[in-house]
Design a protein around this motif. Structure first.
Motif, mmCIF file in Angstrom:
data_model
loop_
_atom_site.group_PDB
_atom_site.id
_atom_site.type_symbol
_atom_site.label_atom_id
_atom_site.label_comp_id
_atom_site.label_asym_id
_atom_site.label_seq_id
_atom_site.Cartn_x
_atom_site.Cartn_y
_atom_site.Cartn_z
ATOM 1 N N PHE A 187 0.834 -1.207 0.000
ATOM 2 C CA PHE A 187 0.000 0.000 0.000
ATOM 3 C C PHE A 187 0.867 1.256 0.000
ATOM 4 C CE2 PHE A 187 -3.220 -2.955 1.554
ATOM 5 C CZ PHE A 187 -4.301 -2.547 0.801
ATOM 6 N N MET A 188 0.483 2.196 -0.840
ATOM 7 C CA MET A 188 1.223 3.454 -0.920
ATOM 8 C C MET A 188 0.217 4.579 -1.155
ATOM 9 S SD MET A 188 4.077 4.489 -3.789
ATOM 10 C CE MET A 188 3.092 5.353 -5.003
ATOM 11 N N PRO A 189 0.332 5.706 -0.433
ATOM 12 C CA PRO A 189 -0.578 6.817 -0.705
ATOM 13 C C PRO A 189 -0.418 7.250 -2.156
ATOM 14 C CG PRO A 189 0.904 7.322 1.138
ATOM 15 C CD PRO A 189 1.357 6.027 0.567
ATOM 16 N N ASP A 190 -1.520 7.486 -2.847
ATOM 17 C CA ASP A 190 -1.369 7.906 -4.241
ATOM 18 C C ASP A 190 -0.748 9.294 -4.281
ATOM 19 O OD1 ASP A 190 -2.355 7.273 -7.222
ATOM 20 O OD2 ASP A 190 -2.445 9.417 -6.805
ATOM 21 N N PRO A 191 0.351 9.450 -5.038
ATOM 22 C CA PRO A 191 1.042 10.736 -5.036
ATOM 23 C C PRO A 191 0.419 11.781 -5.966
ATOM 24 C CG PRO A 191 2.341 9.098 -6.223
ATOM 25 C CD PRO A 191 1.088 8.413 -5.778
ATOM 26 N N ASP A 192 -0.571 11.402 -6.768
ATOM 27 C CA ASP A 192 -1.192 12.375 -7.669
ATOM 28 C C ASP A 192 -2.452 12.988 -7.070
ATOM 29 O OD1 ASP A 192 0.593 12.190 -9.827
ATOM 30 O OD2 ASP A 192 -0.344 10.321 -10.493
ATOM 31 N N LEU A 193 -3.219 12.166 -6.364
ATOM 32 C CA LEU A 193 -4.557 12.609 -5.962
ATOM 33 C C LEU A 193 -4.539 13.380 -4.655
ATOM 34 C CD1 LEU A 193 -6.363 9.341 -6.933
ATOM 35 C CD2 LEU A 193 -6.905 11.595 -7.855
ATOM 36 N N PRO A 194 -5.155 14.552 -4.640
ATOM 37 C CA PRO A 194 -5.272 15.279 -3.379
ATOM 38 C C PRO A 194 -6.317 14.608 -2.483
ATOM 39 C CG PRO A 194 -6.462 16.425 -5.112
ATOM 40 C CD PRO A 194 -5.808 15.234 -5.755
ATOM 41 N N PRO A 195 -6.351 14.947 -1.198
ATOM 42 C CA PRO A 195 -7.366 14.358 -0.322
ATOM 43 C C PRO A 195 -8.769 14.790 -0.772
ATOM 44 C CG PRO A 195 -5.725 15.575 0.940
ATOM 45 C CD PRO A 195 -5.470 15.878 -0.497
ATOM 46 N N VAL A 196 -9.760 13.952 -0.438
ATOM 47 C CA VAL A 196 -11.154 14.306 -0.718
ATOM 48 C C VAL A 196 -11.713 14.994 0.522
ATOM 49 C CG1 VAL A 196 -13.443 13.402 -1.216
ATOM 50 C CG2 VAL A 196 -11.428 12.319 -2.231
ATOM 51 N N HIS A 197 -12.210 16.208 0.330
ATOM 52 C CA HIS A 197 -12.774 16.933 1.468
ATOM 53 C C HIS A 197 -14.296 16.850 1.436
ATOM 54 C CE1 HIS A 197 -8.987 18.646 2.772
ATOM 55 N NE2 HIS A 197 -8.699 18.847 1.495
ATOM 56 N N VAL A 198 -14.876 16.471 2.555
ATOM 57 C CA VAL A 198 -16.334 16.466 2.670
ATOM 58 C C VAL A 198 -16.698 17.470 3.748
ATOM 59 C CG1 VAL A 198 -18.368 15.117 3.218
ATOM 60 C CG2 VAL A 198 -16.494 14.060 1.943
ATOM 61 N N GLY A 199 -17.243 18.583 3.313
ATOM 62 C CA GLY A 199 -17.594 19.632 4.260
ATOM 63 C C GLY A 199 -18.886 19.303 4.996
ATOM 64 N N LYS A 200 -19.115 20.008 6.092
ATOM 65 C CA LYS A 200 -20.308 19.763 6.886
ATOM 66 C C LYS A 200 -21.558 20.097 6.065
ATOM 67 C CE LYS A 200 -22.350 20.809 11.372
ATOM 68 N NZ LYS A 200 -23.675 21.072 10.777
ATOM 69 N N ALA A 201 -21.467 21.127 5.266
ATOM 70 C CA ALA A 201 -22.630 21.562 4.482
ATOM 71 C C ALA A 201 -23.074 20.453 3.525
ATOM 72 C CB ALA A 201 -22.280 22.822 3.695
ATOM 73 N N LEU A 202 -22.104 19.827 2.878
ATOM 74 C CA LEU A 202 -22.431 18.756 1.943
ATOM 75 C C LEU A 202 -23.066 17.574 2.682
ATOM 76 C CD1 LEU A 202 -22.288 17.384 -0.844
ATOM 77 C CD2 LEU A 202 -19.975 16.648 -0.283
ATOM 78 N N LEU A 203 -22.465 17.228 3.798
ATOM 79 C CA LEU A 203 -22.974 16.094 4.564
ATOM 80 C C LEU A 203 -24.398 16.363 5.066
ATOM 81 C CD1 LEU A 203 -21.966 13.329 5.422
ATOM 82 C CD2 LEU A 203 -21.202 14.344 7.566
ATOM 83 N N ASP A 204 -24.620 17.583 5.535
ATOM 84 C CA ASP A 204 -25.960 17.955 6.007
ATOM 85 C C ASP A 204 -26.968 17.850 4.868
ATOM 86 O OD1 ASP A 204 -25.023 18.361 8.487
ATOM 87 O OD2 ASP A 204 -24.932 20.549 8.377
ATOM 88 N N LYS A 205 -26.538 18.300 3.711
ATOM 89 C CA LYS A 205 -27.429 18.274 2.552
ATOM 90 C C LYS A 205 -27.815 16.832 2.209
ATOM 91 C CE LYS A 205 -28.949 20.240 -1.351
ATOM 92 N NZ LYS A 205 -29.087 21.293 -2.257
ATOM 93 N N VAL A 206 -26.824 15.955 2.253
ATOM 94 C CA VAL A 206 -27.101 14.542 1.973
ATOM 95 C C VAL A 206 -28.075 13.987 3.005
ATOM 96 C CG1 VAL A 206 -26.084 12.231 1.932
ATOM 97 C CG2 VAL A 206 -24.934 14.108 0.765
ATOM 98 N N LYS A 207 -27.838 14.352 4.265
ATOM 99 C CA LYS A 207 -28.714 13.842 5.331
ATOM 100 C C LYS A 207 -30.149 14.337 5.157
ATOM 101 C CE LYS A 207 -25.263 13.035 8.913
ATOM 102 N NZ LYS A 207 -24.479 13.650 9.993
ATOM 103 N N GLN A 208 -30.270 15.593 4.686
ATOM 104 C CA GLN A 208 -31.615 16.150 4.532
ATOM 105 C C GLN A 208 -32.370 15.555 3.355
ATOM 106 O OE1 GLN A 208 -30.708 20.303 4.267
ATOM 107 N NE2 GLN A 208 -30.114 20.385 6.425
#
Lengths: 457, 614
Positions: free
Chosen positions: B377-398
């Motif tokens: 296993f190796m962290p992929d050196p090209d891809l940045p982290p995926v950020h999930v903001g609270k707003a997006l998560l709240d929207k999904v929950k709603q």
């Protein structure tokens, strides 16, 4: 052999400074009209169906792509001798019958520029692959900040270190490591407040770069350059980059680790070389004959090193440890420069304006690029271990690990320990994104002309 | 080579068409053996609940539902195994599932190519999917929505940042030589789901309380591989699927009340993913696959005594790539038997990776510990982290659709009051996705109930209404039996249903208000199906125009007619009056009279008054 291509018809900006210029392209950068071989048997006949962003941009700006240049296979090497198409020979004066190293891995590009075959050439710099050949061939070699130029269409060696050696401004949405427009804006705005004075630059001399392996000619050129700059009114400050001694080992863990992963795709199934043994015997370990035949010895060596560094038994001691070293090398640079590392700053970080140089901080760092002037190819080939060549990268890999820009500029010194008058590459490094002051310093170095050797200390 | 691929692809396309549109041949095959499984509806009030719907055809609309029921039956048909089943068994099976499900997105995880199951082989491939030199991955943010719905549906915690890692292994259906997955920092962690008796958990399962809790360790995003099509001596590779987005759902180890339990867990996860529209493709496309970990241990008193201490699990074996619920159940059963036999013979279980041989019904050793793949296993050196903001998560929950459990609770509770069985029938009709689509049956049903209740409130100012809690159930019956049956009879698919919810609500309103008889209502509904009307008040208009309303007949007039009919039949009258007949016979006699009187009078006469009189 020189391939010349007609000027593109749909070149839009005729006023561009690149318009009509002849450019050579390293053979690990994808072109649709020419093969992209990476100097490997594996891709001897491979033609990419799409073009690298950097090549597209050059063409759009009116450049003429002259042809592809030889290199170390997949960018792995320091002398451009590990090529499926034969070694690159460096430029040497007619009275010198001995072939010299062109440096690697972008040796072909450096030679093409040095011989006047083109106005400029694209190379790639992962651990010094543009700067070292530039140093050996007496030309300028530039490694931009990581992410400044698109890597789409650049065949990966070590993704987190790879850079394309030429200046560009734009974000490429198809390259996830390309700096975003917001980041570029942030860098630009913050760095424009920079307090440097180009008549009196604060120049750091990193003591850790004065390694014992440095040849007297190089050490002399370094000292002479520093003295000359001092005499021109610049401020010379000794600085410390304490983790420099560990950067080479860190680099030779990380780069092969990424390479072992990147090169796993060459299995002969979809394109490229495929060994006959891979088809015939059902007992064969699939892919092994293809990969053995298709890769040269140096590439195989680095794949094995990298696979070992990532294996579960060795990962903690090698890969993870090397990543820690890398972070320390980065912080060395951050501590040395007047400018903070704006890439690490949060978007709305109200950081204090750039600190002044009174605390021993500097605008640029000056160091040699290579341990020696271009060595004889016969000496390179006589090296006992292939690992001896790795030492050559010791002065270039720290900037690669830190992702900061660096440019190699040739200087000439006479009357000292370099009787042949060979060019010596001096390297200027600046803070991430601070290409502005980098070019100021490079111009000053270029204007020095031939210097008289100063007395060694 | 090429013709074979094309043929295979064509066959796949044809199968898909059969599956999703239900051709005539398909129906014929399904109609007979599964007809038996249709439930008999109990009816509370004869005149409110139209009985005798033609269920045979009606079922055809439910073929998916039957398949599921069929599987369910199969599960319960398994031979009980006294060694592992129930709280008194000697052995406890522990299982863990790693479920791979294809996310419902149009494009691949890191490239712009389309996701497809039916396209001809090797027609949807971007440079990255074929791992061409110089290609780079770009994360497709559209993948986040279905993945986050899955995470929310399984009650997971979603950290603000997740990352991608490379998992290396060589295989020809894996062009890069590694899979991009989330090993070190997954999208979601620490979730759980509950299984209830209606999920097939028998009472022996749920020792404490009403439900069984399964913990989810993590949910990660990853790339799918290509497909290998065997064509000896070659293997042909189709790269269309390479890079399609998957979620891998990893449960924590759980003790199984019996060997069928892991398949129930898998089905529960499957239906949750479907319900929230995270994953729409069933197992038949390889859309859902699982690796199943199985271990056994002897039940001992220490299990109950050591409060809080984790149980000492037996040595586990991993069964790779099990591709259906039935296979999961059988593989667990078989593997548990194998391990128990080893242990009872005094041997030990080796930790190894095994495969499931469905033909022979056994698991087979693939590789042991020494042959384990080091994935480097190796962290992929090209891809940045995926950020999930609270707003997006709240929207999904709603915006997340109801889960099957929530929908079931809603349909069986106020104001719908459906029987669990009827509610499930509606949900199955929608393939558990009713609430996700406005065109769904459940949505239609709920809309009709809402409209009916609105109308009733208005009507109630004139009439006294005391049966409100039954309205939902009545509408349910009209939707399931009369409308469903009528559509099936005419060969009309649900999405072309010509009867609006307003029309149906009004129809039911007239029935419950006793303004028309059940028979009239049925006729009106059939007219609406065969000759659709755009008039939202079709029922009201037609009843008025054609005089279909029940005539309130003066009591003395009814008595006159009744006497006319009944007096000549003095024998029968005597039997009824004398109370000599048994109640059942009495009822029949009553009906006989009512029928006779009705024949004399108009069909719209309500029978209630007559019954009362007699």
């Amino acid at each position: 052999m020189v391939l010349v291509q007609k000027k593109s018809e749909h070149s839009s900006s005729s006023s561009s400074s690149i318009d009509g210029r002849i450019i050579a392209v390293k053979d690990n950068i994808c072109t649709t009209d020419l093969p992209t071989t990476c100097a490997s048997e594996m891709l001897r006949d491979y033609v990419s169906p799409y073009e690298a962003t950097v090549v597209q941009n050059l063409k759009r700006a009116g450049a003429i792509i002259m042809g592809k240049t030889n290199m170390d296979e997949f960018g792995m090497g320091s002398h451009s001798i590990y090529s499926a198409f034969g070694a690159v020979v460096g430029p040497s004066p007619p009275e010198d019958p001995q072939p010299r190293s062109a440096g690697g891995s972008s040796g072909g590009s450096a030679v093409a520029v040095a011989m006047g075959m083109c106005d400029a050439a694209l190379g790639t710099d992962t651990g010094g692959s543009v700067r070292l050949p530039a140093s050996y061939c007496g030309v300028v070699g530039f490694k931009p900040s990581y992410g400044m130029l698109s890597r789409l269409g650049v065949v990966a060696y070590a993704n987190s270190l790879d850079t394309v050696g030429i200046l560009g401004k734009d974000h490429d949405p198809r390259d996830p490591t390309s700096l975003s427009p917001e980041t570029r804006k942030r860098l630009r705005e913050n760095l424009s407040k920079s307090s440097y004075n180009k008549a009196s630059l604060r120049i750091g001399i990193p003591t850790e770069y004065n390694v014992t392996e440095l040849t007297p000619a190089v050490r002399e050129a370094w000292e002479t350059t520093a003295q000359t700059l001092l005499s021109l009114g610049h401020r010379i400050t000794p600085i410390s980059l304490p983790h420099t001694p560990h950067s080479l080992s860190s680099y030779y863990v990380l780069a092969p680790a990424e390479a072992s992963s990147n090169l796993a795709k060459y299995d002969g199934v979809r394109y490229g070389h495929r060994s006959a043994a891979d088809r015939s015997s059902p007992d064969n370990i699939l892919f092994a004959p293809t990969r053995h035949d298709g890769f040269g010895a140096e590439v195989r060596r680095r794949i094995l090193m990298g696979a070992y560094a990532l294996s579960s038994e060795a990962k903690e001691n090698y890969f993870i440890q090397a990543q820690r070293v890398r972070a320390l090398v980065q912080s060395d640079f951050d501590a040395a420069f007047v400018q903070p590392n704006w890439l690490k700053m949060r978007h709305k970080d109200k950081r204090a304006p750039p600190r002044d140089g009174g605390q021993g901080r500097v605008d640029v760092i000056l160091a040699p690029c290579a341990l020696s002037a271009a060595p004889l190819l016969s000496d390179v080939r006589a090296q006992r271990s292939p690992l001896d060549a790795y030492v050559n990268d010791v002065l270039t890999v720290p900037a690669s690990l830190a992702g900061v820009p660096a440019v190699s500029v040739p200087v000439w010194v006479e009357g000292g320990r370099n009787p042949e008058g060979r060019p010596i590459g001096m390297q200027v490094m600046t803070q991430f994104g601070d290409e502005g002051v980098l070019w100021e310093a490079a111009k000053i170095l270029e204007g020095l002309g031939t210097m008289k050797a100063c007395e060694g200390r | 080579m090429a013709p074979l691929l094309t043929t295979l692809a064509r066959r796949c396309v044809t199968q898909a068409r059969h599956r999703y549109t239900g051709t005539a041949t398909h129906r014929l095959r399904l109609s007979s053996p599964l007809g038996l499984s249709l439930r008999r509806y109990t009816t509370a009030r004869e005149d409110l609940y139209p009985a005798g719907a033609s269920t045979a055809e009606f079922q055809l609309e439910f073929k998916k539902a039957y398949k599921t029921r069929h599987k369910e039956r199969h599960q319960h048909e398994r031979e009980p195994n006294t060694a592992t089943d129930g709280p008194q068994s000697e052995w406890i099976i522990t299982a863990g599932l790693e479920i791979h499900a294809q996310l419902n997105t149009g494009r691949k995880l890191f490239s712009n190519a389309r996701t497809t199951h039916t396209a001809p082989p090797n027609t949807h491939i971007a440079p990255l999917d074929a791992s061409l030199p110089g290609s780079l991955p770009i994360f497709n943010p559209a993948v986040l929505l279905p993945a986050l719905r899955a995470a929310v549906a399984l009650n997971c915690t979603v950290p603000p940042e997740s990352r991608f890692d490379r998992k290396h292994y060589f295989y020809w259906d894996q062009p890069a030589g590694y899979q991009l997955t989330q090993f070190h920092a997954p999208l979601a962690t620490d979730g759980h789901l509950l299984l209830f008796p209606h999920d097939g958990v028998t009472h022996t399962h749920s020792g404490n309380g009403n439900s069984v809790r399964i913990d989810i360790q993590q949910i990660q995003l990853e790339q799918d591989t290509g497909k290998t099509l065997a064509s000896p001596p070659n293997s042909l590779v189709d790269l269309n699927r390479v890079g399609s987005p998957l979620v891998e759902i990893i449960t924590r180890p759980f003790d199984c009340p019996d060997a069928a339990f892991p398949a129930l867990v898998m089905r529960k996860i499957q239906s949750a993913l479907k319900a929230v529209d995270a994953c729409t493709i069933g197992m038949e496309w390889g859309g859902l696959r699982a690796d199943v970990n199985v271990s056994v241990r002897r039940r001992s008193t220490t299990d109950e005594d050591d409060w809080g201490a984790p149980p000492r699990y037996g040595q586990r074996c991993e069964i790779k790539n099990v591709a259906s619920l039935k296979a999961v159940q059988e593989a667990v059963e078989s593997e548990a038997r194998r391990q128990i036999a080893l242990l009872e013979a005094g041997e030990t279980v080796q930790g190894e990776t095994r495969g499931w041989d469905a033909d022979k019904g056994v698991t087979r050793r693939l590789r042991g510990k020494e042959g384990e793949v080091d994935y480097r296993f190796m962290p992929d050196p090209d891809l940045p982290p995926v950020h999930v903001g609270k707003a997006l998560l709240d929207k999904v929950k709603q915006t997340i659709p109801l889960l099957p459990d929530q929908l079931l609770a809603q349909l069986t509770g106020a104001p719908h009051h459906l029987k669990e069985k009827d509610a499930k029938t509606l949900m199955l009709w929608d393939e558990y996705r009713a609430s996700a689509r406005e065109a769904g049956v459940v949505y239609y049903y709920k809309d009709a109930v809402r409209r009916l209740l609105d109308m009733v409130v208005r009507e109630a100012e004139r009439e006294r209404m005391g049966l409100q809690e039954e309205f939902g159930a009545v509408v349910g019956n009209w939707v399931v039996h009369e409308l469903g049956g009528g559509l099936a009879k005419e060969g009309i698919a649900w999405r072309e249903n010509p009867v609006s919810s307003k029309q149906l609500a009004e129809l039911v309103l007239f029935v419950v208000m006793r303004e028309i008889t059940g028979a009239t209502a049925k006729t009106l509904l059939t007219r609406l199906i065969t000759a659709p009307s755009p008039d939202p008040n079709f029922i009201r208009t037609t009843v008025a125009a054609e005089g279909l309303a029940v005539v309130a007949v003066p009591e003395d007039q009814i008595l006159d007619i009744a006497e006319d009919v009944m007096l000549p039949e003095s024998d029968v009258l005597e039997e009824l009056r004398g109370g000599r007949a048994i109640p059942k016979r009495q009822k029949r006699l009553k009906s006989w009279f009512v029928g006779r009187i009705m024949a004399r009078y108009r069909p719209s006469t309500t029978t209630t008054t007559l019954n009362a009189y007699i």
